[in-house]
Motif scaffolding. Structure first.
Motif, PDB file in Angstrom:
ATOM      1  N   TYR A  76       0.835  -1.204   0.000  1.00 27.46           N
ATOM      2  CA  TYR A  76       0.000   0.000   0.000  1.00 27.46           C
ATOM      3  C   TYR A  76       0.868   1.252   0.000  1.00 27.46           C
ATOM      4  O   TYR A  76       0.527   2.254  -0.634  1.00 27.46           O
ATOM      5  N   MET A  77       1.987   1.194   0.695  1.00 22.93           N
ATOM      6  CA  MET A  77       2.910   2.323   0.692  1.00 22.93           C
ATOM      7  C   MET A  77       3.369   2.616  -0.738  1.00 22.93           C
ATOM      8  O   MET A  77       3.417   3.784  -1.157  1.00 22.93           O
ATOM      9  N   ALA A  78       3.688   1.565  -1.486  1.00 18.10           N
ATOM     10  CA  ALA A  78       4.140   1.728  -2.870  1.00 18.10           C
ATOM     11  C   ALA A  78       3.033   2.334  -3.735  1.00 18.10           C
ATOM     12  O   ALA A  78       3.301   3.183  -4.601  1.00 18.10           O
ATOM     13  N   VAL A  79       1.781   1.917  -3.501  1.00 14.56           N
ATOM     14  CA  VAL A  79       0.653   2.463  -4.256  1.00 14.56           C
ATOM     15  C   VAL A  79       0.497   3.956  -3.986  1.00 14.56           C
ATOM     16  O   VAL A  79       0.295   4.760  -4.913  1.00 14.56           O
ATOM     17  N   VAL A  80       0.599   4.345  -2.712  1.00 17.79           N
ATOM     18  CA  VAL A  80       0.458   5.752  -2.346  1.00 17.79           C
ATOM     19  C   VAL A  80       1.549   6.593  -3.009  1.00 17.79           C
ATOM     20  O   VAL A  80       1.273   7.643  -3.601  1.00 17.79           O
ATOM     21  N   VAL A  81       2.783   6.126  -2.919  1.00 15.57           N
ATOM     22  CA  VAL A  81       3.899   6.854  -3.529  1.00 15.57           C
ATOM     23  C   VAL A  81       3.704   6.966  -5.038  1.00 15.57           C
ATOM     24  O   VAL A  81       3.883   8.043  -5.633  1.00 15.57           O
ATOM     25  N   ALA A  82       3.317   5.861  -5.671  1.00 13.50           N
ATOM     26  CA  ALA A  82       3.121   5.855  -7.122  1.00 13.50           C
ATOM     27  C   ALA A  82       2.002   6.807  -7.542  1.00 13.50           C
ATOM     28  O   ALA A  82       2.123   7.533  -8.538  1.00 13.50           O
ATOM     29  N   LEU A  83       0.907   6.830  -6.775  1.00 12.31           N
ATOM     30  CA  LEU A  83      -0.206   7.722  -7.101  1.00 12.31           C
ATOM     31  C   LEU A  83       0.203   9.184  -7.000  1.00 12.31           C
ATOM     32  O   LEU A  83      -0.164  10.013  -7.844  1.00 12.31           O
TER      33      LEU A  83
END
Length: 428
Positions: free
Chosen positions: A40-47
């Motif tokens: 989820y951390m990766a998703v937030v950063v990517a978004l």
């Protein structure tokens, strides 16, 4: 072209995932169990990267102007950092994400909101029902979720049953006036609105959140107001309500005690009884919120300019977002909060000022401010993401924000506003 289409599809999938992750506890639990929390951390950063940097780099300065007070607020939080820098940075991005997405939607992506609205409504409905069922099966589960650590065995069990806690219950309560507005604007029928109201009431009673019940009662009065409810009408109604409280001071305690009795909840009954006793009743009750408010307020009075920002000991009661931030950052922090809230209001609420239901929309904003005063959290998911999506569903293309082609035009409409972090698990 294919690359842009791929980026667009990927971003949409990530946004849908973030919406569902935010609303449904079981999705959070399954993610941490099978994909690890870092996914989820990766998703937030990517978004954040896709939205701020890769979508329209020329608009980065516009985002910067809008986000400036939020960023300043989060930089101040570095003085209270309790985790390592990497986790603190992630918390900052997590805090900014709903603000960024809300701005992204209302800037020039309103055509996407119709699809997202279906996801939001579906996730909210499912979690509301499972919260009721879960609280019947596990009494006091919703309140326990506000107190226990995320790795506690009870928390894991409740999440797997998709039981919403403090954050979810109050999210629904804050969005409740939007349901009434949907009926007033003929987007849903009266019977549907009343059914939603009954389901929300059941969720509040079974989850045993007292302030949520009081907010629900107050917002329910909107059913009896006219459709063309202006900002002025809200002010007049507020004045009348204050006068009513002054005239019928002796009636209010009896009403609160009666409400506690019919709620069938020992927790809500004791809290309403304490509230009926006024300040003395609250101070003598098991609920220590008054003392916690006093702790933060006294800390602010001792250091009114910058709070305890530069002090070794950070003193606050940790039970009111607004008062706690005054204690931590003083008048300086208060100014930042003002600009954050002002920015939110001008971007997401003010565009509807010419609509007949503007008074209902203003009430959503006002009740969120009140909740942030008496409880923790700034509710950015509600103010910047869910409310804009809901209002666009109600009014559709009638209220689409016009695309702004130059920075000067945007600056004339926006003024930086204030925001604050939210506790994921906290007491009422």
């Amino acid at each position: 072209m294919n690359k842009r289409l791929g980026d667009f599809t990927l971003r949409n999938l990530m946004i849908v995932y973030v919406i569902v992750y935010t609303i449904m506890p079981i999705v959070q639990r399954l993610t941490s169990r099978f994909l690890t929390a870092y996914f989820y951390m990766a998703v937030v950063v990517a978004l954040v990267v896709l939205t701020l940097v890769l979508d329209r780099p020329e608009n980065l300065s516009l985002y910067g102007t809008f986000l400036l007070p939020f960023i300043i607020y989060e930089l101040l939080s570095a003085f209270n950092m309790s985790e390592d820098f990497l986790m603190w940075s992630y918390q900052v991005l997590l805090f900014l994400l709903p603000v960024i997405l809300g701005y992204y939607f209302t800037q020039d992506k309103t055509r996407l909101i119709d699809s997202y609205s279906k996801i939001v409504f579906f996730a909210l409905a499912i979690t509301t029902v499972t919260t009721i069922i879960g609280c019947i099966r596990f009494p006091n589960a919703a309140r326990e979720l506000a107190l226990v650590e995320s790795q506690d065995s009870n928390a894991i069990q409740y999440d797997m049953h998709n039981i919403g806690g403090y954050g979810f219950v109050y999210t629904i309560v804050l969005l409740y006036p939007a349901i009434i507005l949907s009926y007033k604007e003929r987007r849903i029928k009266l019977i549907t609105a009343l059914l939603f109201a009954v389901v929300i009431l059941l969720m509040i009673v079974f989850s045993e959140y007292t302030i949520a019940l009081l907010f629900f009662i107050i917002s329910s009065m909107l059913f009896f107001t006219k459709r063309n409810l202006s900002f002025r009408s809200i002010i007049i109604a507020s004045v009348i309500a204050i006068l009513f409280l002054l005239v019928f001071t002796n009636f209010i305690p009896d009403f609160l005690r009666w409400l506690g009795e019919i709620s069938g909840s020992k927790t809500m009954g004791s809290r309403l009884d304490a509230l009926a006793g006024g300040r003395e009743g609250l101070e003598n009750s098991e609920d220590t919120r008054v003392l916690l408010y006093q702790k933060s307020w006294n800390s602010f009075l001792q250091h009114p300019i910058f709070g305890s920002l530069f002090e070794k000991e950070k003193i606050n009661g940790a039970h009111s977002f607004i008062i706690d931030n005054l204690a931590l950052y003083g008048i300086f922090g208060g100014v930042i909060m003002f600009f954050m809230y002002r920015n939110i209001f001008k971007r997401f609420f003010l565009p509807y000022k010419d609509k007949p239901g503007y008074g209902y929309i203003v009430w959503i904003f006002i009740q969120t401010l009140i909740l942030s005063l008496v409880n923790t959290g700034m509710w950015l998911d509600v103010l910047c993401l869910f409310v804009p999506i809901w209002l666009h569903w109600i009014y559709g293309n009638e209220t689409e924000t016009e695309e702004v082609n130059d920075e000067a035009a945007v600056d004339s409409q926006l003024t930086p506003g204030a925001s604050g972090g939210e506790a994921i698990r906290t007491t009422e």
